[in-house]
Design an enzyme around this catalytic site. Structure first.
Site, mmCIF file in Angstrom:
data_model
loop_
_atom_site.group_PDB
_atom_site.id
_atom_site.type_symbol
_atom_site.label_atom_id
_atom_site.label_comp_id
_atom_site.label_asym_id
_atom_site.label_seq_id
_atom_site.Cartn_x
_atom_site.Cartn_y
_atom_site.Cartn_z
ATOM 1 N N GLU A 120 1.390 -1.220 6.396
ATOM 2 C CA GLU A 120 1.719 -2.579 5.930
ATOM 3 C C GLU A 120 2.981 -3.039 6.632
ATOM 4 O O GLU A 120 3.398 -2.430 7.618
ATOM 5 C CB GLU A 120 1.877 -2.580 4.407
ATOM 6 C CG GLU A 120 2.964 -1.646 3.915
ATOM 7 C CD GLU A 120 3.146 -1.649 2.398
ATOM 8 O OE1 GLU A 120 2.739 -2.608 1.730
ATOM 9 O OE2 GLU A 120 3.728 -0.663 1.900
ATOM 10 N N TYR A 134 10.693 -2.664 -9.638
ATOM 11 C CA TYR A 134 10.884 -4.110 -9.721
ATOM 12 C C TYR A 134 9.584 -4.852 -9.468
ATOM 13 O O TYR A 134 8.586 -4.248 -9.066
ATOM 14 C CB TYR A 134 11.973 -4.563 -8.734
ATOM 15 C CG TYR A 134 11.537 -4.590 -7.274
ATOM 16 C CD1 TYR A 134 11.335 -3.418 -6.553
ATOM 17 C CD2 TYR A 134 11.320 -5.797 -6.613
ATOM 18 C CE1 TYR A 134 10.942 -3.455 -5.222
ATOM 19 C CE2 TYR A 134 10.935 -5.846 -5.285
ATOM 20 C CZ TYR A 134 10.738 -4.669 -4.590
ATOM 21 O OH TYR A 134 10.344 -4.701 -3.278
ATOM 22 N N LEU A 174 1.653 -0.804 -0.706
ATOM 23 C CA LEU A 174 1.749 -1.482 -1.993
ATOM 24 C C LEU A 174 0.474 -2.306 -2.182
ATOM 25 O O LEU A 174 0.022 -2.965 -1.243
ATOM 26 C CB LEU A 174 2.971 -2.412 -1.995
ATOM 27 C CG LEU A 174 3.240 -3.066 -3.342
ATOM 28 C CD1 LEU A 174 3.868 -2.052 -4.299
ATOM 29 C CD2 LEU A 174 4.144 -4.270 -3.199
ATOM 30 N N LYS A 181 6.390 0.148 -6.697
ATOM 31 C CA LYS A 181 7.338 -0.866 -6.243
ATOM 32 C C LYS A 181 8.721 -0.461 -6.753
ATOM 33 O O LYS A 181 9.200 -0.956 -7.775
ATOM 34 C CB LYS A 181 6.900 -2.247 -6.759
ATOM 35 C CG LYS A 181 7.458 -3.400 -5.944
ATOM 36 C CD LYS A 181 6.673 -4.667 -6.190
ATOM 37 C CE LYS A 181 7.301 -5.884 -5.561
ATOM 38 N NZ LYS A 181 7.432 -5.865 -4.118
HETATM 39 N N1 PDD Z 1 7.698 -7.500 -1.506
HETATM 40 N N2 PDD Z 1 4.302 -4.469 0.708
HETATM 41 C C1 PDD Z 1 5.625 -4.334 0.509
HETATM 42 C C2 PDD Z 1 6.300 -3.111 1.017
HETATM 43 C C3 PDD Z 1 6.335 -5.327 -0.164
HETATM 44 O O1 PDD Z 1 7.660 -5.175 -0.385
HETATM 45 C C4 PDD Z 1 5.656 -6.497 -0.605
HETATM 46 C C5 PDD Z 1 6.351 -7.616 -1.321
HETATM 47 C C6 PDD Z 1 4.277 -6.600 -0.373
HETATM 48 C C7 PDD Z 1 3.471 -7.790 -0.844
HETATM 49 O O2 PDD Z 1 3.219 -7.717 -2.226
HETATM 50 P P1 PDD Z 1 3.007 -9.041 -3.098
HETATM 51 O O3 PDD Z 1 1.937 -9.828 -2.455
HETATM 52 O O4 PDD Z 1 2.607 -8.532 -4.433
HETATM 53 O O5 PDD Z 1 4.320 -9.786 -3.115
HETATM 54 C C8 PDD Z 1 3.637 -5.555 0.282
HETATM 55 C C9 PDD Z 1 8.464 -8.427 -2.308
HETATM 56 C C10 PDD Z 1 8.103 -9.851 -2.153
HETATM 57 C C11 PDD Z 1 9.931 -8.126 -2.134
HETATM 58 O O6 PDD Z 1 10.263 -6.956 -2.056
HETATM 59 O O7 PDD Z 1 10.749 -9.060 -2.150
#
Ligand code: PDD
Length: 279
Positions: free
Chosen positions: A178, A32, A202, A146
């Site tokens: 993270e 996703y 990620l 992701k």
């Molecule tokens: N998640 N690390 C993890 C495990 C995450 O699930 C996310 C974001 C990030 C930040 O990535 P980005 O800046 O590209 O949104 C880092 C999204 C927002 C979610 O699962 O809803």
């Protein structure tokens, strides 16, 4: 009227249906993306679509749409949603097939996308900061993908919620990885540190934007491993994600971070980030 996209059609959310044999439902066999939209412009769209390609190839799925089709699909979805600021969610699964772990021979991927109003983080999070807890990172070793299989992240975020904290910051073998759903940046001895991009985290798009801003505006930055003790003595800790943007952490495991208030590096980056949202 707000419409969602499912397998080639735009339709109301309540009419969007998939078979219960979908491998996304049965195995979490899918990937996703979450993309923030400001003033009807998706922020860093190409980076999100590049990361989607990376996730798809990581789970050995072909991207069913060329880039141009993704752009039109997203543009149409954004037009259907009444709010100007939105959160776009895109999910692809391997599709529906009889339950068998190995890939089905012939299967059509399920493609779902929806837009909803973007809810900004509460103002007091930015003014006072949030609490976070730490926990052992018990996720798998392909966190650069992701994937929709988010049970570990769900359990870890819930541990934070149980303690009234906004995020669970993860440690693997003595090093910061993270957050359960965010990247983590720390300031140690005046330098903004980000753990190296590898299979353990990620590659956050917000993180990449924030790091670029930091470099551009002469904030000292380094991408290097952050030890647990580095995390605990950090002057500042912040979280980045497409949904929450940049959030200062002012208490970690019930101890104040720095002086317990959002710090100058956060304040600088936060204001720079606000400047690129509508650019
Ligand atoms: N998640 N690390 C993890 C495990 C995450 O699930 C996310 C974001 C990030 C930040 O990535 P980005 O800046 O590209 O949104 C880092 C999204 C927002 C979610 O699962 O809803």
């Amino acid at each position: 009227m707000s419409l969602v996209y499912l397998n080639g059609q735009f339709l109301p959310l309540e009419d969007a249906r998939i078979p219960v044999t979908d491998r996304g439902f049965i195995f979490g066999d899918g990937v996703y993306e979450v993309i923030p939209v400001y003033g009807r412009h998706p922020l860093a769209l190409e980076r999100h679509l590049d990361r989607l390609d990376h996730s798809l190839s990581g789970i050995r799925m072909e991207n069913p749409l060329p880039r141009s089709a993704w752009r039109s699909l997203i543009a149409e979805l954004v037009q259907h949603e009444p709010d100007n600021n939105q959160t776009l969610y895109i999910q692809l699964t391997r599709g529906s097939a009889p339950r068998e772990h190995a890939f089905p021979r012939e299967v059509t991927p399920t493609l779902f996308a929806m837009a909803k109003p973007l809810v900004p983080p509460p103002a007091h999070w930015l003014h006072e900061g949030v609490q976070a807890i730490t926990h052992a990172d018990f996720r798998w070793l392909q966190c650069d993908l992701k994937t929709t299989a988010l049970l570990a992240n769900v359990l870890l975020r819930q541990k934070a919620a149980d303690q009234g904290a906004a995020e669970c910051i993860l440690l693997r073998d003595g090093y910061l990885t993270e957050g359960a759903a965010s990247n983590v940046l720390v300031v140690v001895d005046g330098v903004l540190l980000s753990p190296p991009e590898n299979h353990l985290i990620l590659s956050g798009i917000t993180l990449s934007l924030v790091m670029e801003l930091a470099r551009q505006y002469q904030v000292p930055v380094e991408e290097r491993p952050v030890t647990e003790s580095g995390l605990r003595r950090a002057e500042e800790i912040m979280l980045t994600s497409s949904v929450r943007e940049i959030i200062p952490v002012t208490r970690l495991d019930n101890q104040p971070v720095g002086n317990g208030k959002p710090g100058p590096v956060f304040t600088r980056l936060q204001s720079l980030y606000q400047g690129i949202k509508y650019a």
